[in-house]
Structures are given as structure tokens and as C-alpha cells.
Write a protein that holds these residues in place. Structure first.
Motif, PDB file in Angstrom:
ATOM      1  N   GLU A  18       0.845  -1.197   0.000  1.00  0.00           N
ATOM      2  CA  GLU A  18       0.000   0.000   0.000  1.00  0.00           C
ATOM      3  C   GLU A  18       0.883   1.252   0.000  1.00  0.00           C
ATOM      4  OE1 GLU A  18      -3.348   1.929   2.875  1.00  0.00           O
ATOM      5  OE2 GLU A  18      -2.963  -0.223   3.047  1.00  0.00           O
ATOM      6  N   ARG A  19       0.606   2.158  -0.928  1.00  0.00           N
ATOM      7  CA  ARG A  19       1.450   3.360  -1.026  1.00  0.00           C
ATOM      8  C   ARG A  19       0.941   4.439  -0.086  1.00  0.00           C
ATOM      9  NH1 ARG A  19       1.631   3.401  -7.636  1.00  0.00           N
ATOM     10  NH2 ARG A  19       1.974   1.157  -7.700  1.00  0.00           N
ATOM     11  N   PRO A  20       1.806   4.970   0.736  1.00  0.00           N
ATOM     12  CA  PRO A  20       1.361   6.059   1.609  1.00  0.00           C
ATOM     13  C   PRO A  20       0.885   7.223   0.746  1.00  0.00           C
ATOM     14  CG  PRO A  20       3.589   5.347   2.163  1.00  0.00           C
ATOM     15  CD  PRO A  20       3.224   4.654   0.904  1.00  0.00           C
ATOM     16  N   LEU A  21      -0.168   7.897   1.185  1.00  0.00           N
ATOM     17  CA  LEU A  21      -0.746   8.938   0.344  1.00  0.00           C
ATOM     18  C   LEU A  21      -0.313  10.342   0.751  1.00  0.00           C
ATOM     19  CD1 LEU A  21      -4.348   7.547  -0.095  1.00  0.00           C
ATOM     20  CD2 LEU A  21      -2.442   7.471  -1.703  1.00  0.00           C
ATOM     21  N   ARG A  56       6.184  -0.220   6.309  1.00  0.00           N
ATOM     22  CA  ARG A  56       5.916  -1.368   5.418  1.00  0.00           C
ATOM     23  C   ARG A  56       6.665  -1.234   4.101  1.00  0.00           C
ATOM     24  NH1 ARG A  56      -0.450  -1.545   5.593  1.00  0.00           N
ATOM     25  NH2 ARG A  56       0.066   0.651   5.704  1.00  0.00           N
ATOM     26  N   VAL A  57       6.702  -0.026   3.577  1.00  0.00           N
ATOM     27  CA  VAL A  57       7.444   0.187   2.322  1.00  0.00           C
ATOM     28  C   VAL A  57       8.920  -0.129   2.547  1.00  0.00           C
ATOM     29  CG1 VAL A  57       8.205   1.940   0.677  1.00  0.00           C
ATOM     30  CG2 VAL A  57       5.820   1.890   1.423  1.00  0.00           C
ATOM     31  N   LEU A  61      11.287  -2.815   0.593  1.00  0.00           N
ATOM     32  CA  LEU A  61      12.508  -2.382  -0.117  1.00  0.00           C
ATOM     33  C   LEU A  61      13.733  -3.137   0.402  1.00  0.00           C
ATOM     34  CD1 LEU A  61      11.853   1.480  -0.264  1.00  0.00           C
ATOM     35  CD2 LEU A  61      11.888  -0.106  -2.208  1.00  0.00           C
ATOM     36  N   LEU A  62      13.786  -3.327   1.712  1.00  0.00           N
ATOM     37  CA  LEU A  62      14.925  -4.071   2.273  1.00  0.00           C
ATOM     38  C   LEU A  62      14.920  -5.511   1.778  1.00  0.00           C
ATOM     39  CD1 LEU A  62      14.888  -2.627   5.891  1.00  0.00           C
ATOM     40  CD2 LEU A  62      16.684  -2.296   4.166  1.00  0.00           C
ATOM     41  N   ALA A  63      13.725  -6.071   1.582  1.00  0.00           N
ATOM     42  CA  ALA A  63      13.649  -7.438   1.052  1.00  0.00           C
ATOM     43  C   ALA A  63      14.173  -7.482  -0.390  1.00  0.00           C
ATOM     44  CB  ALA A  63      12.205  -7.949   1.117  1.00  0.00           C
ATOM     45  N   GLY A 316      15.383   5.598  -4.091  1.00  0.00           N
ATOM     46  CA  GLY A 316      15.431   5.915  -5.531  1.00  0.00           C
ATOM     47  C   GLY A 316      14.672   4.872  -6.351  1.00  0.00           C
ATOM     48  N   ILE A 317      14.801   3.618  -5.971  1.00  0.00           N
ATOM     49  CA  ILE A 317      14.076   2.536  -6.671  1.00  0.00           C
ATOM     50  C   ILE A 317      12.565   2.736  -6.456  1.00  0.00           C
ATOM     51  CG2 ILE A 317      13.625   0.030  -6.634  1.00  0.00           C
ATOM     52  CD1 ILE A 317      16.387   0.046  -7.476  1.00  0.00           C
ATOM     53  N   TRP A 318      12.191   3.051  -5.235  1.00  0.00           N
ATOM     54  CA  TRP A 318      10.777   3.276  -4.913  1.00  0.00           C
ATOM     55  C   TRP A 318      10.215   4.425  -5.762  1.00  0.00           C
ATOM     56  CZ3 TRP A 318       6.709   1.175  -2.668  1.00  0.00           C
ATOM     57  CH2 TRP A 318       5.672   1.979  -2.204  1.00  0.00           C
TER      58      TRP A 318
END
Ligand code: F6P
Length: 541
Positions: A18-21, A56-57, A61-63, A316-318
């Protein structure tokens, strides 16, 4: 066939999370956010909290970093393994800044004595020029250094020379000429005397058209004024190609080598930094190298969640792969760092502007963003309008310093608050980007909706106490690692640059194309005919 990171659970979860808004809500929901997302590395403090990420994001990303085995890739890079697989060589810039006592292995061979041998020669040469032991052909002191090089043989040293302005050696100045446009060299030489000018011809390959063309004109300028024999006193070369250097007329004693395992855009701490060392002295140069090493070791040894380079790469990837941001602006709030965006453009875009993966498959996701930027305060009165209210979201890296680089101008001096205004201006921009201004906050009146700023525009703030040589080295190394980690995750080779070759070949073709030659495409042919209507001499005159 699915071949890369996109096949992994980690990547799928990153795309699905879920993307934070709202950045504002993220701050409201978590009082520990700033603490959790502020990282230190060396002397740099990096505030990641104004990015559109939450716990959560970050976990997804760490995974992804784990899936790509970023940790081993950093170790392999820094330990001189062959990581540039398409060209079959190491990318050994990390080895150039290790302390003298440390071993530096490239593909199993210890190169530490080569690296430190060249550094010692550079220091001794620089000391000779500074002391006047090394003079021009007529016995005059060499007081102007003209670096002729392009790309990695120009951007690093010229950026760093400007950045280290307070360290400039008194009585000596450096100029950097890169463009084959005759205007560049002409302007560079216009107020110089041949007798006091030293040229540093910097080219990894010593085959680059622009550099060789400018170097030949510079050689004629010296020979016309001082005679053929003066070349030995007024030219040195920095290259991996000793034969081509000799062919140009520069002897082995006047050549400072480096090695094919050093990429051009990563070559600042090699002999490519000779002009910089001449301009700022060997102590400042060594402090810069030491700063780079501090970051190398921190990036190698810090777990991903606390590792500023890895976290910046992941954000940056996100921004690129999930939020769909095409470009990234880099805004140094430091006049001395004004060439840093241009340096980063080559570093990032030549490294990660790729669409084929190491296994030959096309990338099924976006890779390196477009990097651009200008010094912060100037951008505030130019393009930052679009970053605040434009229809494209452009993440920003802000870079700023608590104190001015000049030791004598202290922050808070009663008569001069400019540095304070500069720094606070940076904080204000980052704040306005993140939190914006709602219609409720805009005082009522006509056109109120035009004064609404949407906010939610991500940024990262990188700060340090002062722009010292060490801090400059730390900034350069930090971004090198960010670029590398992203390349590892995208599965591309960040160390080749085949994309630049075709244009070079076509330029050579066109150089031998007659006006009547229909070999070129119709558009190029038409422009060639137009051009040949004007250009008569070899210089287009
Ligand atoms: O054409 C691109 C490039 O090869 C860069 O990668 C490099 O930094 C630049 O040209 C200059 O190359 P050289 O140092 O060999 O003159």
C-alpha cells in the motif's frame, strides 16, 4: 522468460504494498519518524523522512535489497572483483582510496604499490611545481594549469576544484577545457602566457576526439611561442595508454598512469585528479581520498536498514519503479558545489541509463532516472516553481552545510547572515515540498486556488558541518554507492557505456561525407547540404 528481480516475491511485494498517500499524515501518525529515518554516515547526516515511505514500504525495499544480495555485491566491488562483466574487468575505484598499508587486490593481483607509487609521483610533481623546482621552458614559474579532458577526465576534477575553492593554492589557478567547440580553448587561453602555462592532457584512452583535438591546438600554441623543445616543460599526460601519449609527443617521465580497471566517471581519486591536486595541494587531495574511504568502509559494514547509501538507493528505486518519477533534481545549497549536479549526471546516467541486463535480457522496468540540478538558491528563483506545482513529481536531493566553507566567515556573524539565509532557504524548500499549503491555509481572496501547493513531493536532505575536502570525498563516494546498489538491483552493468559509441562512429562517418553523398538518412543529408553551403575550411569557417 522471467529472468530478473521482477520474478521475486520481494519485487512483487514492493509493487503491491500500500502506497502512503500523504507525507503530512506519515509525520502525524509516527512521532518517531524523523529519528527512524535520519541516518549518519561519516560526517554526513541524511534525513530521509520527507520521502513517501513508511515502515511497510521500507520492509519491502529491504527485502528487494536482500533478494539482489546487495551486501555481497558491495563487497565484490570494493575488493576488486571483476564486476564489469561486459568488459571483463574490475571497477576498482575503491582501491584507489585505501590507506597505503592496506592491500588492494584486482582480480587476485595486489595493486597497492602501483596505486601508491603513482600517488607519490603526483605529490612530488605537485611539490616541484608549487616550489618552483619545476619551471616552464623559459625559466618562468608555472602559474596556470589547463586541464584538457572530457567526461570523467573533466567533470570530477573540475567539480572538485570549484568545490574546494577555499583550499586553492595561492598564486596558481586551474582551468578546465573540455568542449571541442574552439570557443572553449580560445576563451581558456585568451589571457594566458605560454611561458607560465602547464597543460595536463587527461584521457583514459588517449583516443578521445575532443581531447586530442584541443590538445593538438594547445601544443601548437606552445610550439609557436616557445619552440618544439618546450613541449616537455609545458605538457604532462594522464592516461592508461602510454603508447598514444608518446605518439602525441609526451615522454614517459611526463605521464601519470592509471589502469583500465578504473572507470572514467569513477577516476577522480586516480591520477585523473592531478590538476585538482595541483590546484588544492596534496594534503587536501589526500583528505578527499580518505573521506571516500570512510564511506566505502561504512557502506561495506553497515546493515542495510542503517546504511545511508543502501537506503538512498532503495528510495530511488521506490520513486522510480513504484511512484513512476522520471527524473531527480539535485540542489546543492552551496555555490562551491555548483558543478556537483553535472558530475552526478555522468555518474548516474552513464552508469545506470541502460535497458539491457547482464544476462542480455531487456529490462522490464525503469532504470536510472534523469538527473539534473543547479545550485539551490538560484533554482528557487527559476525552475523550482515546477517542482512545487508542476504536473510531474520530481524527487529532490538537497545538500547543505551548517557553516560556510571559508573559516573566517562564521555563521551568525552580526554583519553577514547570508549563509544562514541560504541554509534556512533549503529547509524551507524541503518543508514546502513535503507539506505544501492547502486552500484552508491560503488567505481568502481572488485566485486563492492558484496559491495552493499540493505538497507530498518527496525529498532527501543531506547535510554536513562544512564542505571540507573529506566531506567532498564522502559525498562523491556516497553517490557512487547509491548508483552501484541501484545497478545491482536492476541487474544492469553500471560500469560500461556502450550507448555513447554509435554517435562517435556516426560523427566519424559524417566527417568524410561529401555534400552529394546520399548515404546518410534524408534529414541528416538535408542538414549536411545546408551546412556545406557555409562551411568551407577545416574549422567550418
Ligand atoms: O564517451 C564517453 C567516455 O568514454 C566517458 O565514459 C569518459 O569519461 C569520457 O568519454 C572521456 O574518455 P577518456 O578519458 O578516454 O578521454
Amino acid at each position: 522468460m522471467v529472468t530478473g528481480i521482477e520474478a521475486s516475491k520481494a519485487w512483487t511485494e514492493m509493487l503491491a504494498v500500500e502506497r502512503p498517500l500523504s507525507i503530512g499524515e506519515l509525520f502525524a501518525d509516527d512521532p518517531t519518524r524523523v529519528e527512524k529515518l535520519t541516518l549518519s554516515i561519516g560526517d554526513l547526516v541524511i534525513d530521509l523522512s520527507k520521502n513517501l515511505i513508511d515502515d511497510r514500504v521500507v520492509a519491502t525495499l529491504l527485502a528487494v535489497a536482500d533478494e539482489a544480495d546487495v551486501e555481497s555485491a558491495i563487497g565484490r566491488l570494493l575488493d576488486g572483483y571483476v564486476v564489469n562483466l561486459t568488459e571483463g574487468r574490475a571497477a576498482g575505484h575503491g582501491l584507489l582510496r585505501r590507506p597505503e598499508e592496506a592491500r588492494a587486490m584486482v582480480d587476485g593481483v595486489d595493486v597497492a604499490h602501483l596505486v601508491h607509487g603513482v600517488l607519490a609521483r603526483m605529490r612530488s610533481f605537485v611539490a616541484d611545481v608549487h616550489s618552483g623546482r619545476r619551471l616552464g621552458a623559459t625559466g618562468e614559474r608555472l602559474t596556470t594549469i589547463v586541464n584538457i579532458g572530457i567526461g570523467g577526465s573533466d567533470l570530477g576534477p573540475s567539480m572538485a576544484y570549484e568545490a574546494l575553492r577555499p583550499h586553492h593554492v595561492t598564486g596558481l589557478r586551474c582551468r578546465f577545457v573540455s568542449n571541442i567547440d574552439p570557443a572553449d580553448l580560445r576563451a581558456g587561453l585568451s589571457d594566458l602566457e605560454p611561458a607560465s602555462t602547464l597543460f595536463v592532457v587527461a584521457s583514459k584512452t588517449f583516443a578521445t576526439t575532443e581531447t586530442l583535438a584541443n590538445a593538438k591546438v594547445a601544443r601548437d600554441w606552445i610550439v609557436d611561442a616557445l619552440g618544439e623543445k618546450a613541449i616537455a616543460s609545458h605538457f604532462v599526460a594522464v592516461s592508461t595508454n602510454s603508447q598514444a601519449v608518446r605518439n602525441f609527443g609526451i615522454g614517459d617521465d611526463e605521464m601519470f598512469p592509471f589502469w583500465d580497471w578504473v572507470g572514467g566517471r569513477y577516476s577522480l581519486p586516480s591520477s585523473i585528479g592531478l590538476s585538482l591536486m595541483l590546484g588544492v595541494g596534496s594534503d587536501a587531495f589526500d583528505q578527499m581520498r580518505a573521506g571516500m574511504h570512510v564511506i566505502d568502509e561504512a557502506v561495506r559494514s553497515t546493515p542495510a536498514r542503517a546504511n545511508a547509501a543502501v537506503m538512498m538507493a532503495l528510495i530511488g528505486i521506490w520513486n522510480r519503479n513504484v511512484l513512476g518519477c522520471v527524473s531527480k533534481a539535485v540542489l546543492p545549497y552551496s555555490h562551491d558545489l555548483r558543478r556537483f549536479p553535472a558530475f552526478l549526471q555522468q555518474l548516474d546516467m552513464e552508469s545506470n541509463g541502460k535497458s539491457t541486463r547482464l544476462d542480455g535480457s531487456p529490462v522490464p522496468y525503469e532504470t536510472g532516472p534523469i538527473i539534473w540540478g543547479e545550485p539551490g538558491t538560484n533554482s528557487q528563483h527559476a525552475f523550482i516553481q515546477s517542482i512545487h506545482q508542476g504536473t510531474s513529481v520530481v524527487p529532490v536531493d538537497f545538500i547543505g552545510f551548517a557553516e560556510p566553507a571559508d573559516a573566517l566567515v562564521r555563521v551568525g556573524a552580526p554583519d553577514d547572515t547570508r549563509h544562514r539565509t541560504l541554509f534556512l532557504g533549503m529547509l524551507a524548500q524541503a518543508r514546502a515540498l513535503a507539506f505544501g499549503r492547502s486552500l484552508d491555509e491560503v488567505s481568502a481572496g481572488p485566485f486563492a486556488e492558484h496559491r495552493v501547493l499540493p505538497g507530498n513531493r518527496p525529498s532527501t536532505v543531506v547535510v554536513a558541518r562544512r564542505l571540507s575536502p573529506s566531506v567532498l570525498g564522502q559525498l562523491v563516494a556516497l553517490y557512487e554507492h547509491v548508483v552501484h546498489v541501484q545497478g545491482v538491483i536492476w541487474g544492469i552493468n553500471s560500469f560500461d557505456q556502450f550507448g555513447v559509441e554509435l554517435g562517435k562512429e556516426m560523427a566519424l562517418d559524417l566527417a568524410v561525407t561529401a555534400p552529394s553523398d546520399r548515404g546518410a538518412d534524408p534529414s541528416t543529408h538535408s542538414l549536411l547540404r545546408w551546412y556545406h553551403g557555409f562551411a568551407r575550411g577545416p574549422d567550418g569557417g
